[in-house]
Design a protein around this motif. Structure first.
Motif, short mmCIF file in Angstrom:
data_model
loop_
_atom_site.label_atom_id
_atom_site.label_comp_id
_atom_site.label_asym_id
_atom_site.label_seq_id
_atom_site.Cartn_x
_atom_site.Cartn_y
_atom_site.Cartn_z
N TYR A 174 45.10 28.06 19.78
CA TYR A 174 46.08 29.08 19.47
C TYR A 174 46.72 29.72 20.69
N ASN B 128 45.68 40.44 19.63
CA ASN B 128 44.91 40.55 18.40
C ASN B 128 43.59 39.81 18.55
N TYR B 129 42.65 40.14 17.72
CA TYR B 129 41.40 39.38 17.61
C TYR B 129 41.36 38.87 16.17
N THR B 130 40.92 37.66 15.99
CA THR B 130 40.91 37.08 14.65
C THR B 130 39.74 36.12 14.49
N ILE B 131 39.68 35.50 13.33
CA ILE B 131 38.67 34.48 13.06
C ILE B 131 39.37 33.18 12.74
N ILE B 132 38.66 32.10 12.93
CA ILE B 132 39.14 30.78 12.51
C ILE B 132 38.18 30.31 11.44
#
Length: 151
Positions: A143, A49-53
């Motif tokens: 993460y 997955n790709y995500t934001i923090i």
């Protein structure tokens, strides 16, 4: 997976929005090869997955806590985890060995908000005890771990 794949992962870990051309320059591999390797890692679920923090405080979540939870019996596992997954303030849930069955990471607006979440968790069927720890400061929060590979 080879050394180049690990180098690509490290580049993406530092910034998932890195362009293939920037990664290409950093690891000395053609843009097309970088793109092909990324697609292959996505297809093989290495990259899941790709995500934001986000900065939780800037979103109004001024408090974070770790909550240990024990269940009366393993038969309550499914109903407990289903409830936890539905709570948007619980961002992590780990099933453990030891004195407690689970540890939860909770983000919330205030101590009153945490109290409401705590009461919700305590009222779930099968929950026998909890122990809550307020987080004073995030010292390290990563993460994923990308192994060091000898070249």
């Amino acid at each position: 997976m080879d050394t180049m794949d690990y180098k690509i992962l490290k580049c993406l870990m530092s910034n998932a929005r890195n362009k293939a051309s920037d990664i290409s320059k950093e690891i000395h591999l053609s843009v097309s090869a970088v793109l092909e390797r990324i697609r292959k890692m996505e297809k093989n679920d290495i990259i899941k997955n790709y995500t934001i923090i986000v900065d939780q405080k800037k979103l109004g979540n001024d408090m974070s806590a770790l909550m240990e939870v024990s269940l009366e019996h393993p038969k309550f596992y499914e109903t407990f985890t289903t409830s936890i997954k539905k709570n948007p303030n619980i961002v992590s849930c780990y099933y453990l060995t030891g004195d407690f069955d689970f540890i939860l990471k909770v983000f919330c607006r205030s101590s009153d908000h945490l109290e409401r979440i705590h009461r919700e968790i305590k009222s779930l069927e099968g929950v026998s005890s909890t122990k809550t720890h307020f987080v004073l400061k995030d010292v390290k929060n990563v993460y994923s771990v990308i192994p060091e590979i000898d070249e």
